[in-house]
Design a protein around this motif. Sequence first.
Motif, PDB file in Angstrom:
ATOM      1  N   GLU A  51      15.780  -8.077  -9.039  1.00 20.66           N
ATOM      2  CA  GLU A  51      14.915  -8.556 -10.120  1.00 20.66           C
ATOM      3  C   GLU A  51      14.815 -10.088 -10.143  1.00 20.66           C
ATOM      4  N   LEU A  52      14.817 -10.656  -8.938  1.00 21.63           N
ATOM      5  CA  LEU A  52      14.626 -12.098  -8.799  1.00 21.63           C
ATOM      6  C   LEU A  52      13.188 -12.432  -8.407  1.00 21.63           C
ATOM      7  N   VAL A  53      12.510 -11.477  -7.812  1.00 22.16           N
ATOM      8  CA  VAL A  53      11.139 -11.657  -7.323  1.00 22.16           C
ATOM      9  C   VAL A  53      10.298 -10.473  -7.768  1.00 22.16           C
ATOM     10  N   THR A  54       9.049 -10.764  -8.113  1.00 19.54           N
ATOM     11  CA  THR A  54       8.106  -9.699  -8.451  1.00 19.54           C
ATOM     12  C   THR A  54       6.890  -9.817  -7.554  1.00 19.54           C
ATOM     13  N   ARG A  55       6.260  -8.685  -7.290  1.00 20.93           N
ATOM     14  CA  ARG A  55       5.129  -8.640  -6.380  1.00 20.93           C
ATOM     15  C   ARG A  55       3.880  -8.211  -7.157  1.00 20.93           C
ATOM     16  N   GLN A  56       2.753  -8.933  -6.942  1.00 19.87           N
ATOM     17  CA  GLN A  56       1.488  -8.601  -7.592  1.00 19.87           C
ATOM     18  C   GLN A  56       0.389  -8.465  -6.554  1.00 19.87           C
ATOM     19  N   THR A  57      -0.541  -7.574  -6.792  1.00 21.67           N
ATOM     20  CA  THR A  57      -1.659  -7.398  -5.877  1.00 21.67           C
ATOM     21  C   THR A  57      -2.554  -8.621  -5.906  1.00 21.67           C
ATOM     22  N   SER A  58      -2.940  -9.081  -4.743  1.00 23.11           N
ATOM     23  CA  SER A  58      -3.784 -10.270  -4.649  1.00 23.11           C
ATOM     24  C   SER A  58      -5.155 -10.003  -5.245  1.00 23.11           C
TER      25      SER A  58
END
Length: 326
Positions: A85-92
């Motif tokens: 839970e240090l990085v989150t990913r989002q759709t471009s």
Amino acid sequence: MDIIDTPFQPRAQTILELREFSRKLVRELGFMRHTLADSGLAPSAVHAIIEIGAKPGIQARDIASILRLDKSNASRQIARLEAAELVTRQTSSDDARSSELYLTAAGQKLRRKIDKFATDQVSDALRRLVPEDQQTLVRSLALYADALAQGHERTRTAAPPVSNARIVDGYRPGCIGDIASLHARFYAHHAGFGVFFERRVATELAAFAEGLPAPGQALWLVMEGERTLGSLAIDGDLKKRVAHLRWFIIDGSLRGSGMGRELMARAMAFVDAHYDETFLWTFKSLDAARHLYESFGFTLAEEAEGTQWGATVTEQRFTRRPTSPG
């Protein structure tokens, strides 16, 4: 004044010493340890945190390229950071097939901890050096890192330099836009400049090109087909016998090709035939460019903080006089 050549040590000895210093740096900076910067993370994961924090929205493939990791290794590191839970990913928003990486609140907190650790580590080392040695260190490390990066890029891409690039004299249709674009992209990245700077480059270059050909003025372009990939101009005053070197830039695709040095060689031959002094303005921290200028006899004459380009930077003025024979 006579020029006395300082004897250089054998290249093999220089290589051995640099290898030893590089190993020592790796050890002292902690890269041999299981974790880095008291973070509990592997060195590659720490560097991923730093890069994502510096460039929110960066894509995973860019992380792999920056950190010199293969895609599968980079994917595993990012997956671990997501799980922690240090990085989150989002759709471009530009491409649904791509995702952008961002630090979470916990990731931002960890990045601040890493930054403090690294700052304290470097600050402690610098306290043991006098200011003059500090500046020498920064310049030397910048040149060394840039040279290593150039070698890596040639190995990674396995692509030969642009073979049909050529140097031409004078204006060519489209060159003003190409040169302004090269400057805008480079200085946006290195100095934070924007539209104000790009407009000034385009308008001043256009005014200069419009007066060509003219005595004491010169413009050289690096061309690939109809595209301009590099430039250098001499804008001089024959009465005062002082020349201004301007708009020197080379596209990244030509890095290591020798085109930048060839442009400088042609320009220096021109000014030596027409002028008693040549000067140029540049910005502090562009160490690879400074190294090239100094190799052609330029020396730092003055520096001061300025805002005339749309951002606050430290401007530097370099000057050069023709080498006296004998």
